[in-house]
Design a protein around this motif. Structure first.
Motif, PDB file in Angstrom:
ATOM      1  N   ARG A 298     -10.046  -0.375  13.295  1.00 38.23           N
ATOM      2  CA  ARG A 298     -11.500  -0.240  13.150  1.00 38.23           C
ATOM      3  C   ARG A 298     -11.868   1.037  12.404  1.00 38.23           C
ATOM      4  N   SER A 299     -11.093   2.086  12.619  1.00 38.94           N
ATOM      5  CA  SER A 299     -11.416   3.374  12.010  1.00 38.94           C
ATOM      6  C   SER A 299     -10.945   3.494  10.569  1.00 38.94           C
ATOM      7  N   THR A 300      -9.989   2.650  10.156  1.00 40.26           N
ATOM      8  CA  THR A 300      -9.457   2.750   8.798  1.00 40.26           C
ATOM      9  C   THR A 300      -9.997   1.676   7.873  1.00 40.26           C
ATOM     10  N   SER A 301     -10.902   0.857   8.357  1.00 43.01           N
ATOM     11  CA  SER A 301     -11.452  -0.211   7.505  1.00 43.01           C
ATOM     12  C   SER A 301     -12.034   0.386   6.230  1.00 43.01           C
ATOM     13  N   THR A 302     -11.636  -0.185   5.090  1.00 45.05           N
ATOM     14  CA  THR A 302     -12.063   0.324   3.799  1.00 45.05           C
ATOM     15  C   THR A 302     -12.038  -0.793   2.780  1.00 45.05           C
ATOM     16  N   ASN A 303     -12.814  -0.667   1.753  1.00 42.28           N
ATOM     17  CA  ASN A 303     -12.849  -1.675   0.696  1.00 42.28           C
ATOM     18  C   ASN A 303     -11.812  -1.421  -0.390  1.00 42.28           C
ATOM     19  N   GLY A 304     -11.238  -0.258  -0.420  1.00 46.75           N
ATOM     20  CA  GLY A 304     -10.255   0.069  -1.446  1.00 46.75           C
ATOM     21  C   GLY A 304      -8.888   0.301  -0.848  1.00 46.75           C
ATOM     22  N   LEU A 305      -7.943   0.762  -1.695  1.00 47.71           N
ATOM     23  CA  LEU A 305      -6.580   1.009  -1.236  1.00 47.71           C
ATOM     24  C   LEU A 305      -6.420   2.406  -0.655  1.00 47.71           C
ATOM     25  N   ARG A 306      -7.398   3.235  -0.809  1.00 40.89           N
ATOM     26  CA  ARG A 306      -7.284   4.592  -0.280  1.00 40.89           C
ATOM     27  C   ARG A 306      -7.811   4.643   1.146  1.00 40.89           C
ATOM     28  N   VAL A 307      -6.930   4.967   2.039  1.00 42.30           N
ATOM     29  CA  VAL A 307      -7.267   5.081   3.451  1.00 42.30           C
ATOM     30  C   VAL A 307      -7.402   6.563   3.785  1.00 42.30           C
ATOM     31  N   PRO A 308      -8.331   6.934   4.611  1.00 43.23           N
ATOM     32  CA  PRO A 308      -8.454   8.355   4.976  1.00 43.23           C
ATOM     33  C   PRO A 308      -7.207   8.848   5.695  1.00 43.23           C
ATOM     34  N   TRP A 320      -0.046  16.334  12.820  1.00 47.21           N
ATOM     35  CA  TRP A 320       0.829  15.726  11.813  1.00 47.21           C
ATOM     36  C   TRP A 320      -0.048  14.761  11.020  1.00 47.21           C
ATOM     37  N   THR A 321      -0.290  15.097   9.756  1.00 44.69           N
ATOM     38  CA  THR A 321      -1.184  14.300   8.923  1.00 44.69           C
ATOM     39  C   THR A 321      -0.425  13.218   8.182  1.00 44.69           C
ATOM     40  N   ILE A 322      -0.869  11.970   8.362  1.00 43.31           N
ATOM     41  CA  ILE A 322      -0.306  10.832   7.643  1.00 43.31           C
ATOM     42  C   ILE A 322      -1.243  10.539   6.476  1.00 43.31           C
ATOM     43  N   SER A 323      -0.797  10.842   5.271  1.00 38.08           N
ATOM     44  CA  SER A 323      -1.632  10.652   4.088  1.00 38.08           C
ATOM     45  C   SER A 323      -1.525   9.203   3.597  1.00 38.08           C
ATOM     46  N   THR A 324      -2.296   8.877   2.547  1.00 36.80           N
ATOM     47  CA  THR A 324      -2.304   7.515   2.021  1.00 36.80           C
ATOM     48  C   THR A 324      -0.916   7.057   1.604  1.00 36.80           C
ATOM     49  N   ALA A 325      -0.111   7.961   1.038  1.00 35.00           N
ATOM     50  CA  ALA A 325       1.240   7.586   0.603  1.00 35.00           C
ATOM     51  C   ALA A 325       2.093   7.097   1.756  1.00 35.00           C
ATOM     52  N   ASN A 326       1.777   7.526   2.971  1.00 37.13           N
ATOM     53  CA  ASN A 326       2.554   7.119   4.149  1.00 37.13           C
ATOM     54  C   ASN A 326       1.810   6.155   5.061  1.00 37.13           C
ATOM     55  N   SER A 327       0.612   5.734   4.654  1.00 35.52           N
ATOM     56  CA  SER A 327      -0.134   4.796   5.498  1.00 35.52           C
ATOM     57  C   SER A 327      -0.391   3.450   4.820  1.00 35.52           C
ATOM     58  N   ILE A 328      -0.274   3.404   3.485  1.00 34.65           N
ATOM     59  CA  ILE A 328      -0.504   2.166   2.750  1.00 34.65           C
ATOM     60  C   ILE A 328       0.792   1.741   2.052  1.00 34.65           C
ATOM     61  N   LYS A 329       1.247   0.529   2.338  1.00 32.99           N
ATOM     62  CA  LYS A 329       2.429  -0.040   1.711  1.00 32.99           C
ATOM     63  C   LYS A 329       1.990  -0.982   0.596  1.00 32.99           C
ATOM     64  N   GLN A 330       2.353  -0.629  -0.627  1.00 35.65           N
ATOM     65  CA  GLN A 330       1.993  -1.459  -1.776  1.00 35.65           C
ATOM     66  C   GLN A 330       2.932  -2.660  -1.846  1.00 35.65           C
ATOM     67  N   ILE A 331       2.383  -3.872  -1.757  1.00 32.65           N
ATOM     68  CA  ILE A 331       3.187  -5.082  -1.800  1.00 32.65           C
ATOM     69  C   ILE A 331       3.285  -5.606  -3.232  1.00 32.65           C
ATOM     70  N   THR A 332       2.178  -5.765  -3.886  1.00 30.20           N
ATOM     71  CA  THR A 332       2.105  -6.119  -5.304  1.00 30.20           C
ATOM     72  C   THR A 332       1.062  -5.211  -5.951  1.00 30.20           C
ATOM     73  N   SER A 333       0.796  -5.421  -7.244  1.00 31.41           N
ATOM     74  CA  SER A 333      -0.211  -4.604  -7.914  1.00 31.41           C
ATOM     75  C   SER A 333      -1.601  -4.835  -7.351  1.00 31.41           C
ATOM     76  N   GLU A 334      -1.789  -5.970  -6.658  1.00 32.97           N
ATOM     77  CA  GLU A 334      -3.105  -6.309  -6.128  1.00 32.97           C
ATOM     78  C   GLU A 334      -3.154  -6.371  -4.606  1.00 32.97           C
ATOM     79  N   VAL A 335      -2.013  -6.262  -3.973  1.00 35.49           N
ATOM     80  CA  VAL A 335      -1.955  -6.414  -2.512  1.00 35.49           C
ATOM     81  C   VAL A 335      -1.297  -5.183  -1.888  1.00 35.49           C
TER      82      VAL A 335
END
Length: 396
Positions: A298-308, A320-335
């Motif tokens: 609920r707290s990370t809901s976003t319309n883009g690929l960048r998560v806070p 311990w800060t988890i940045s976008t590089a460690n919170s978003i897994k890129q599956i394809t160029s669009e997913v």
């Protein structure tokens, strides 16, 4: 300063064939170093170190690749057990060892206190196991960290070695498990002066460039800031081992920390005081108990690929800060997917921090002072786990 460990019985030498031997500066050295490789050809991403064993025919070093497991109580890998070894009895380029008798005290100790405890493992091992040589051998439970299946290989006189053939599910060219847990039969317990019982993990985010593993208390350096000790980037929190007060983990040799809350966009998600947080090198993504997971989603809901940023708030005001590089897994160029998993309503531990969150974070396990050091993302420091300069080392 860094040393290559040449360990035939207890501590193995670390070496990387692709990136050359890793090794020795003049004493006094305070750390040993090894390259860490990421594998994506198994059921889940895994990370390995290459270490040197020996084989009997020429007594030369034989390299072996081992999965890094900070929860495993014992070290094991594939080999051939021979009771009466002699020159020429071992096939070329093969590790051969002698079995431990079931009548020896080491067998009883390992079986009783250091065998894997898992539902897939037999609850009790027969005290006497016959062998084709007419004497008893020592079967010990080990758990395949990829499949979760249990096997009973033989304890042998390499001391850190168990014979097993249950490695078909491992990544290519990986034939064993190197234990970095708090167990007396794990590698950190074998450290001797001037090395301290401390190790540092820096997992790479790509398969094309290795990360680095240190044994010893540092200093640690990464390019391009080769004059900056990475320890200056670290925050520290108590490291909990064998948390006997946690009824569900009395036999664990892994590592735990306390997480007080999770902070996302100034919204604090309270983690119950009795909830445990485990560190894992075998879980690919962080697993959260359902109540915690739903609040995070609920707290990370976003319309883009960048998560806070996602902050794990720890004791004494550390985070311990988890940045976008460690919170978003890129599956394809669009997913892309949030790299957190719902563990279920009753999952225990309530939080398991997995390897995707480890990547390009510098993590120090200080078993002497029972502290866990963490850098958060090195990318924000303009470096990464693939920036150790292996060319500065030379063959011992």
């Amino acid at each position: 300063m860094y040393l290559i460990l040449q360990l035939l019985v207890i501590i193995s030498a670390f070496i990387s064939l692709e990136h050359g031997p890793i090794a020795v500066y003049a004493k006094p050295y305070t750390s040993a170093v090894a390259s860490v490789n990421k594998h994506t050809d198994a059921a889940k991403p895994l990370y390995s170190v290459q270490m040197l064993t020996t084989y009997i025919n020429t007594m030369e070093y034989l390299p072996g690749n081992f999965l890094i497991d900070i929860d495993a109580p014992i070290i094991w890998h594939n080999c051939i057990v021979q009771e009466n070894m002699y020159q020429g009895s071992c096939p070329p380029n093969t590790l051969c060892t002698s079995p431990v008798s079931c009548e020896e005290s080491e067998c009883s100790e390992v079986r009783t206190f250091y065998s894997y405890k898992n539902p897939s493992c037999p609850p009790k091992i027969d005290g006497y196991s016959s062998s084709r040589w007419g004497s008893c051998t020592c079967g010990v439970n080990v758990l395949n960290p990829v499949t979760g299946s249990c096997d009973q290989p033989l304890l042998n006189y390499d001391e850190f070695t168990l014979r097993t053939s249950d490695v078909a599910s491992f990544p290519a060219n990986v034939s064993g498990v190197m234990a970095f847990s708090s167990s007396l039969y794990a590698l950190p317990a074998s450290s001797y002066p001037p090395l301290k019982r401390t190790f540092a993990l820096c997992f790479p985010s790509k398969t094309s460039a290795p990360g680095v593993l240190f044994l010893g208390a540092g200093p640690y350096y990464l390019l391009p800031q080769s004059n900056i000790d990475v320890r200056s980037y670290l925050s520290y929190t108590p490291l909990l081992t064998r948390p006997d007060s946690f009824d569900t983990h009395p036999d664990s040799f892994g590592y735990f920390i306390h997480v007080n809350s999770i902070l996302i966009k100034k919204r604090s998600i309270i983690v119950p005081a009795n909830a445990t947080t485990k560190l894992s090198t075998m879980d690919p993504y962080t697993t959260l108990r359902t109540d915690i997971y739903n609040s995070v989603i609920r707290s990370t809901s976003t319309n883009g690929l960048r998560v806070p940023d996602i902050d794990f708030n720890l004791p004494d005001g550390k985070k311990w800060t988890i940045s976008t590089a460690n919170s978003i897994k890129q599956i394809t160029s669009e997913v892309a997917c949030l790299a957190f998993v719902d563990g279920g309503a009753t999952s225990e531990p309530a939080i398991v921090i997995g390897t995707f969150q480890f990547e390009d974070n510098f993590l120090v396990f200080d078993l002497v002072n029972s502290t866990f050091g963490f850098s958060s993302s090195l990318l924000r420091k303009k470096t990464s786990c693939s920036n150790f300069n292996f060319t500065l080392t030379y063959n011992a």
